[in-house]
Write a protein that holds these residues in place. Structure first.
Motif, PDB file in Angstrom:
ATOM      1  N   ARG B 136       0.826  -1.201   0.000  1.00 55.98           N
ATOM      2  CA  ARG B 136       0.000   0.000   0.000  1.00 55.98           C
ATOM      3  C   ARG B 136       0.857   1.245   0.000  1.00 55.98           C
ATOM      4  NH1 ARG B 136      -3.454  -1.656   4.775  1.00 55.98           N
ATOM      5  NH2 ARG B 136      -2.864  -3.742   4.198  1.00 55.98           N
ATOM      6  N   GLU B 137       0.181   2.370  -0.222  1.00 58.38           N
ATOM      7  CA  GLU B 137       0.872   3.652  -0.318  1.00 58.38           C
ATOM      8  C   GLU B 137       1.136   4.221   1.071  1.00 58.38           C
ATOM      9  OE1 GLU B 137       1.212   6.025  -3.317  1.00 58.38           O
ATOM     10  OE2 GLU B 137       1.594   4.001  -4.049  1.00 58.38           O
ATOM     11  N   MET B 138       2.259   4.872   1.220  1.00 62.51           N
ATOM     12  CA  MET B 138       2.522   5.585   2.463  1.00 62.51           C
ATOM     13  C   MET B 138       1.722   6.890   2.435  1.00 62.51           C
ATOM     14  SD  MET B 138       3.739   6.261   5.327  1.00 62.51           S
ATOM     15  CE  MET B 138       4.573   4.782   5.787  1.00 62.51           C
ATOM     16  N   ILE B 139       1.234   7.315   3.608  1.00 62.05           N
ATOM     17  CA  ILE B 139       0.428   8.539   3.652  1.00 62.05           C
ATOM     18  C   ILE B 139       1.349   9.761   3.717  1.00 62.05           C
ATOM     19  CG2 ILE B 139      -1.747   7.658   4.523  1.00 62.05           C
ATOM     20  CD1 ILE B 139      -0.675   8.103   7.355  1.00 62.05           C
ATOM     21  N   THR B 140       1.970  10.090   2.602  1.00 58.70           N
ATOM     22  CA  THR B 140       2.950  11.175   2.611  1.00 58.70           C
ATOM     23  C   THR B 140       2.301  12.527   2.810  1.00 58.70           C
ATOM     24  OG1 THR B 140       3.063  10.330   0.387  1.00 58.70           O
ATOM     25  CG2 THR B 140       5.121  10.762   1.437  1.00 58.70           C
ATOM     26  N   GLU B 141       1.202  12.785   2.071  1.00 56.60           N
ATOM     27  CA  GLU B 141       0.588  14.109   2.134  1.00 56.60           C
ATOM     28  C   GLU B 141       0.066  14.404   3.530  1.00 56.60           C
ATOM     29  OE1 GLU B 141      -2.501  14.885  -0.807  1.00 56.60           O
ATOM     30  OE2 GLU B 141      -1.276  13.706  -2.198  1.00 56.60           O
ATOM     31  N   GLN B 142      -0.609  13.400   4.131  1.00 55.64           N
ATOM     32  CA  GLN B 142      -1.241  13.631   5.415  1.00 55.64           C
ATOM     33  C   GLN B 142      -0.223  13.928   6.507  1.00 55.64           C
ATOM     34  OE1 GLN B 142      -1.866  11.290   3.286  1.00 55.64           O
ATOM     35  NE2 GLN B 142      -4.071  11.286   2.861  1.00 55.64           N
ATOM     36  N   LEU B 143       1.009  13.428   6.324  1.00 51.93           N
ATOM     37  CA  LEU B 143       2.034  13.703   7.327  1.00 51.93           C
ATOM     38  C   LEU B 143       2.823  14.955   6.976  1.00 51.93           C
ATOM     39  CD1 LEU B 143       3.340  10.079   7.943  1.00 51.93           C
ATOM     40  CD2 LEU B 143       2.054  11.471   9.519  1.00 51.93           C
ATOM     41  N   PHE B 144       2.331  15.710   6.016  1.00 51.15           N
ATOM     42  CA  PHE B 144       2.962  16.955   5.565  1.00 51.15           C
ATOM     43  C   PHE B 144       4.385  16.757   5.077  1.00 51.15           C
ATOM     44  CE2 PHE B 144      -0.228  18.362   8.744  1.00 51.15           C
ATOM     45  CZ  PHE B 144      -1.088  18.972   7.845  1.00 51.15           C
ATOM     46  N   LEU B 145       4.633  15.614   4.440  1.00 51.05           N
ATOM     47  CA  LEU B 145       5.948  15.448   3.828  1.00 51.05           C
ATOM     48  C   LEU B 145       5.897  16.074   2.447  1.00 51.05           C
ATOM     49  CD1 LEU B 145       6.750  11.785   4.848  1.00 51.05           C
ATOM     50  CD2 LEU B 145       7.890  13.844   5.625  1.00 51.05           C
ATOM     51  N   PRO B 146       6.919  16.802   2.066  1.00 47.92           N
ATOM     52  CA  PRO B 146       6.876  17.503   0.778  1.00 47.92           C
ATOM     53  C   PRO B 146       6.909  16.532  -0.393  1.00 47.92           C
ATOM     54  CG  PRO B 146       9.040  17.660   1.740  1.00 47.92           C
ATOM     55  CD  PRO B 146       8.191  16.988   2.763  1.00 47.92           C
ATOM     56  N   GLN B 147       6.319  16.972  -1.486  1.00 49.54           N
ATOM     57  CA  GLN B 147       6.362  16.146  -2.692  1.00 49.54           C
ATOM     58  C   GLN B 147       6.809  16.993  -3.863  1.00 49.54           C
ATOM     59  OE1 GLN B 147       2.349  14.665  -2.391  1.00 49.54           O
ATOM     60  NE2 GLN B 147       3.125  12.592  -2.226  1.00 49.54           N
ATOM     61  N   GLY B 148       6.955  16.373  -4.990  1.00 55.70           N
ATOM     62  CA  GLY B 148       7.366  17.112  -6.185  1.00 55.70           C
ATOM     63  C   GLY B 148       8.885  17.142  -6.316  1.00 55.70           C
ATOM     64  N   THR B 149       9.340  17.744  -7.418  1.00 57.46           N
ATOM     65  CA  THR B 149      10.777  17.748  -7.672  1.00 57.46           C
ATOM     66  C   THR B 149      11.229  19.155  -8.071  1.00 57.46           C
ATOM     67  OG1 THR B 149      10.333  17.144  -9.950  1.00 57.46           O
ATOM     68  CG2 THR B 149      10.926  15.358  -8.471  1.00 57.46           C
ATOM     69  N   THR B 150      12.500  19.391  -7.851  1.00 57.28           N
ATOM     70  CA  THR B 150      13.115  20.625  -8.315  1.00 57.28           C
ATOM     71  C   THR B 150      14.184  20.247  -9.321  1.00 57.28           C
ATOM     72  OG1 THR B 150      12.877  21.464  -6.099  1.00 57.28           O
ATOM     73  CG2 THR B 150      14.244  22.756  -7.583  1.00 57.28           C
ATOM     74  N   GLU B 151      14.268  21.009 -10.395  1.00 56.77           N
ATOM     75  CA  GLU B 151      15.361  20.772 -11.345  1.00 56.77           C
ATOM     76  C   GLU B 151      16.339  21.921 -11.233  1.00 56.77           C
ATOM     77  OE1 GLU B 151      15.076  19.141 -14.965  1.00 56.77           O
ATOM     78  OE2 GLU B 151      13.507  17.713 -14.422  1.00 56.77           O
ATOM     79  N   ILE B 152      17.579  21.608 -11.059  1.00 58.12           N
ATOM     80  CA  ILE B 152      18.609  22.637 -11.012  1.00 58.12           C
ATOM     81  C   ILE B 152      19.436  22.505 -12.273  1.00 58.12           C
ATOM     82  CG2 ILE B 152      20.583  23.554  -9.751  1.00 58.12           C
ATOM     83  CD1 ILE B 152      19.455  22.143  -7.266  1.00 58.12           C
ATOM     84  N   GLY B 153      19.507  23.545 -13.037  1.00 53.24           N
ATOM     85  CA  GLY B 153      20.344  23.496 -14.245  1.00 53.24           C
ATOM     86  C   GLY B 153      21.781  23.814 -13.871  1.00 53.24           C
ATOM     87  N   ALA B 154      22.654  22.875 -14.073  1.00 47.91           N
ATOM     88  CA  ALA B 154      24.064  23.110 -13.737  1.00 47.91           C
ATOM     89  C   ALA B 154      24.901  22.056 -14.430  1.00 47.91           C
ATOM     90  CB  ALA B 154      24.273  23.041 -12.232  1.00 47.91           C
ATOM     91  N   PHE B 155      26.178  22.281 -14.536  1.00 44.77           N
ATOM     92  CA  PHE B 155      27.142  21.318 -15.094  1.00 44.77           C
ATOM     93  C   PHE B 155      26.729  20.833 -16.484  1.00 44.77           C
ATOM     94  CE2 PHE B 155      27.125  20.830 -10.472  1.00 44.77           C
ATOM     95  CZ  PHE B 155      28.416  21.255 -10.205  1.00 44.77           C
ATOM     96  N   GLY B 156      26.211  21.734 -17.281  1.00 42.20           N
ATOM     97  CA  GLY B 156      25.881  21.364 -18.651  1.00 42.20           C
ATOM     98  C   GLY B 156      24.692  20.445 -18.754  1.00 42.20           C
ATOM     99  N   GLY B 157      23.858  20.402 -17.725  1.00 40.02           N
ATOM    100  CA  GLY B 157      22.662  19.571 -17.788  1.00 40.02           C
ATOM    101  C   GLY B 157      21.747  19.986 -16.663  1.00 40.02           C
ATOM    102  N   SER B 158      20.883  19.077 -16.204  1.00 41.95           N
ATOM    103  CA  SER B 158      20.049  19.450 -15.074  1.00 41.95           C
ATOM    104  C   SER B 158      20.016  18.301 -14.077  1.00 41.95           C
ATOM    105  CB  SER B 158      18.635  19.777 -15.555  1.00 41.95           C
ATOM    106  OG  SER B 158      18.054  18.627 -16.118  1.00 41.95           O
TER     107      SER B 158
END
Lengths: 361, 318
Positions: B136-158
């Motif tokens: 089953r799925e862990m209850i990430t949202e309900q425990l206020f754990l962050p979701q989503g991703t960040t992309e950092i552009g660096a070193f000729g890529g991301s």
């Protein structure tokens, strides 16, 4: 007065150092072996196929692990992988040289397992205790990966599975789809008896004493002139030999075909359970442990629903499976608390009591 | 020659050519390393204070996460479920102390080790009986754990950073820091270290062994709960998570069984090592090396240094 030591005199050293010095013990053993052979003709196919053959196979594997863990004191969690080496070696040999009788290959395949076992036993001189247990896990995972990734091992079979080809002995099929449970049981029984007898001689002789000395205190053993590395490697080799033969029997004479997944880590744990529950450092304990750990869940699967049905409770197969896990887990803890030396110790106590019966001591 | 080139030169050339991939791999390795370290920490706590090699730590991780998710699914609010799961670990600690450890005191190590095997089987059956064996799925949202991703552009890529991974790394670090403070600054922590040093001496100055055992098993239970939440958020809560817990064993070997810093550094080495191995060298042998690389690294390392990085040196005298 079934069981008396009095009046049985030994007049030479051979008789004095016999493994079964009492006549009653020898008669009892002969009766057990006779009964085991008789079962082949009276037992139902279910009993032979689903209970007795796997019981014997697991007993053999447990003897193998017992040599390593019980007699030499080296904890191993890679038993399943060593069994796998035996099975895959047997398959390659059988298919590469179909002219040679398969029984020869069953025995020879153990040597491949022994070589691999000794290789992974090499660190045992420097690593001890739980550290070594984790090192044997390396063998478990690495070898299991090899079974999956090297298609040569299964002759480039697309399914990636081992299957037992038809092989005969004196014109009777002993392996493959046509072999009856009776013939397979007789073959497994004979091999197990033969190898148990061999193991018994090994552990009661010079080599066995070397192993026990290493287990009890390796430094003292070294001072007495026992070379630890050779002795430990020999234990690894012999132990893996037994496991390898057990693995070949498991795949070709019990399942009739199997995938790499049979030799996973749970198989290793399963056999370790048998050794500990049966009794470390005892051959007969290996049989008791295999019986308890393997046969008990089968019995539970039959008894539990029967026990619950009078109360109007019907339980599903999955609930029984979960209860089985719980009961086996609880029993392991229970046995460890009540008798840490295993079932073999209970057997010994029972024999001792019979020897002095009807007096308390 | 061609093979040697592929093994020793080509991966490094590849690393130099695409530094963004290298950093991505390193980051993933570090995150899983921290999580391995968190599981290994549970082992170390118990081994330090009672000399028990607790095989059940892996199933405790699953069990704690399962209680949390299972209670939530039965309608309990997320944070109440979290507290109840922690309480369940306390109850487990007390039961284990009373039923398993106390009767088996003074038995050889292997017997205690096997007892934790029995515990493992019992917990698997018990957990499946109550909550079912489905993943089953862990209850990430309900425990206020962050979701989503960040992309950092660096070193000729991301480079992609999952927020959850960042949170996991931070929470695990806080957890490890708290345990370190707990061990060195508090009264109970000092008692724990005394017990680890010598059971007899600790008893003679009036430290209750039974109480200490409950506390360490509870602490290990809390560590298991946190590890369960983090692993569960990454790969779902199911009984196959146990296999991940077995990964904690090479971590322990590298770090030494009794050292908390060892568990952390060992975890990072294993996490980074296996990700690099899988990504750069795995394709040469058909992939899947992640399953055994950590163990083989640990094995080779042991040949050089049998007590691990920070383990106590075993001195043998006659």
């Amino acid at each position: 007065m079934l069981y008396r030591e009095a009046g049985q005199f030994k007049t030479n050293y051979v008789a004095d150092s016999a493994i079964f010095p009492l006549r009653e013990d020898r008669i009892g053993l002969a009766l057990i072996i006779l009964a085991a052979y008789a079962l082949a003709f009276f037992g139902s196919n279910f009993l032979l196929q689903a209970v007795l053959i796997p019981f014997l196979v697991f007993s053999l594997a447990a003897i193998g692990l017992n040599i390593l863990t019980g007699y030499t004191g080296l904890l191993s969690l890679g038993t399943g992988a060593f069994m796998g080496v035996g099975a895959y070696a047997c398959y390659k040999l059988m298919t590469a040289f179909p002219g040679v009788n398969v029984i020869v290959w069953i025995f020879v395949s153990g040597f491949f397992s022994a070589a691999i076992g000794a290789l992974f036993g090499l660190p045992s001189l420097r690593i001890k205790g739980f550290y070594l247990a984790v090192a044997t896990l390396a063998a478990q995972f690495f070898l299991q990966w090899c079974f999956i990734r090297i298609p040569w091992l299964v002759n480039y079979n697309v399914s990636g599975a081992l299957d037992a080809p038809l092989r005969t002995l004196f014109g009777i099929p002993i392996m493959g789809p046509n072999a009856t449970p009776q013939t397979r049981y007789l073959l497994v029984l004979t091999i197990v008896i033969l190898l148990t007898w061999l193991a018994s001689n090994l552990v009661h002789g010079r080599i066995g004493r070397m192993w026990i000395a290493i287990r009890d205190m390796d430094l003292a053993a070294e001072l007495m002139g026992i070379r630890p590395l050779q002795t430990k490697l020999l234990a690894f080799a012999v132990s893996s030999y037994y496991c390898g033969v057990a693995g070949a029997l498991l795949v070709f004479l019990w399942y009739g075909g199997a995938e790499y997944d049979v030799f996973n880590i749970n198989q290793s744990f399963f056999i370790l359970f048998m050794v500990i529950i049966g009794g470390l450092g005892s051959l007969i304990g290996s049989f008791f442990g295999a019986a308890l750990i393997f046969i008990l869940p089968i019995v539970l699967g039959i008894v539990l629903p029967a026990m619950l049905s009078p109360f109007g409770l019907s339980v599903g197969a999955d609930v029984i499976e979960h209860l089985r896990f719980m009961i086996v887990g609880a029993l392991i803890i229970f046995f460890l608390i009540v008798e840490p030396h295993g079932l073999a110790r209970l057997w010994q106590i029972g024999k001792q009591k019979l020897l002095v019966w009807p007096f308390p001591y | 020659m061609d093979m040697l080139y592929k093994v020793f030169i080509e991966p490094f050339v590849f690393m130099g050519e695409a530094p963004d991939l290298l950093i991505q791999t390193l980051w993933e390795g570090l995150v899983s390393g921290v999580l391995y370290a968190l599981i290994a920490l549970g082992f170390v706590l118990i081994f330090k204070a009672s000399g028990v090699f607790n095989f059940a730590q892996g199933i405790m991780v699953v069990f704690a996460a399962l209680i949390l998710v299972g209670l939530y699914e039965k309608g309990v609010p997320a944070f109440l479920a979290l507290i109840l799961a922690a309480l369940a670990m306390l109850v487990l600690a007390m039961v284990v102390e009373r039923v398993v450890l106390r009767p088996l005191v003074n038995q050889p190590d292997i017997i205690l080790f096997m007892a934790t095997f029995g515990l493992t089987y019992f917990l698997i059956g018990f957990g499946e009986l109550i909550f079912g064996g489905n993943p089953r799925e862990m209850i990430t949202e309900q425990l206020f754990l962050p979701q989503g991703t960040t992309e950092i552009g660096a070193f000729g890529g991301s480079i992609r950073l999952q927020h959850l991974d960042i949170a996991a790394a931070i929470i695990a670090s806080i957890m490890i820091g708290l345990l370190a403070v707990f061990f060195s600054k508090t009264r109970i922590g000092r008692a724990l270290r005394a017990v680890a040093d010598s059971h007899k001496a600790a008893l003679s100055v009036g430290i209750s062994l039974n109480q200490i055992w409950v506390i360490v098993w509870f602490a290990a239970g809390i560590v298991a709960l946190v590890a369960g939440i983090m692993w569960g958020a990454r790969s779902g809560v199911s009984f196959s998570l146990q296999i991940i817990a077995l990964k904690a064993l090479p971590v322990l070997i590298l770090g030494g069984f009794t050292s908390i810093p060892g568990a952390i550094i060992g975890g990072l080495i294993v996490g980074v090592g296996e990700k690099l191995g899988e990504f750069y060298w795995g394709p040469l042998v058909g992939g899947g090396v992640e399953t055994w690389l950590a163990y083989v690294i640990a094995l080779l390392f042991l040949l050089y240094r049998p007590q691990g990085l920070f383990g106590e040196k075993i001195i043998e005298r006659i």
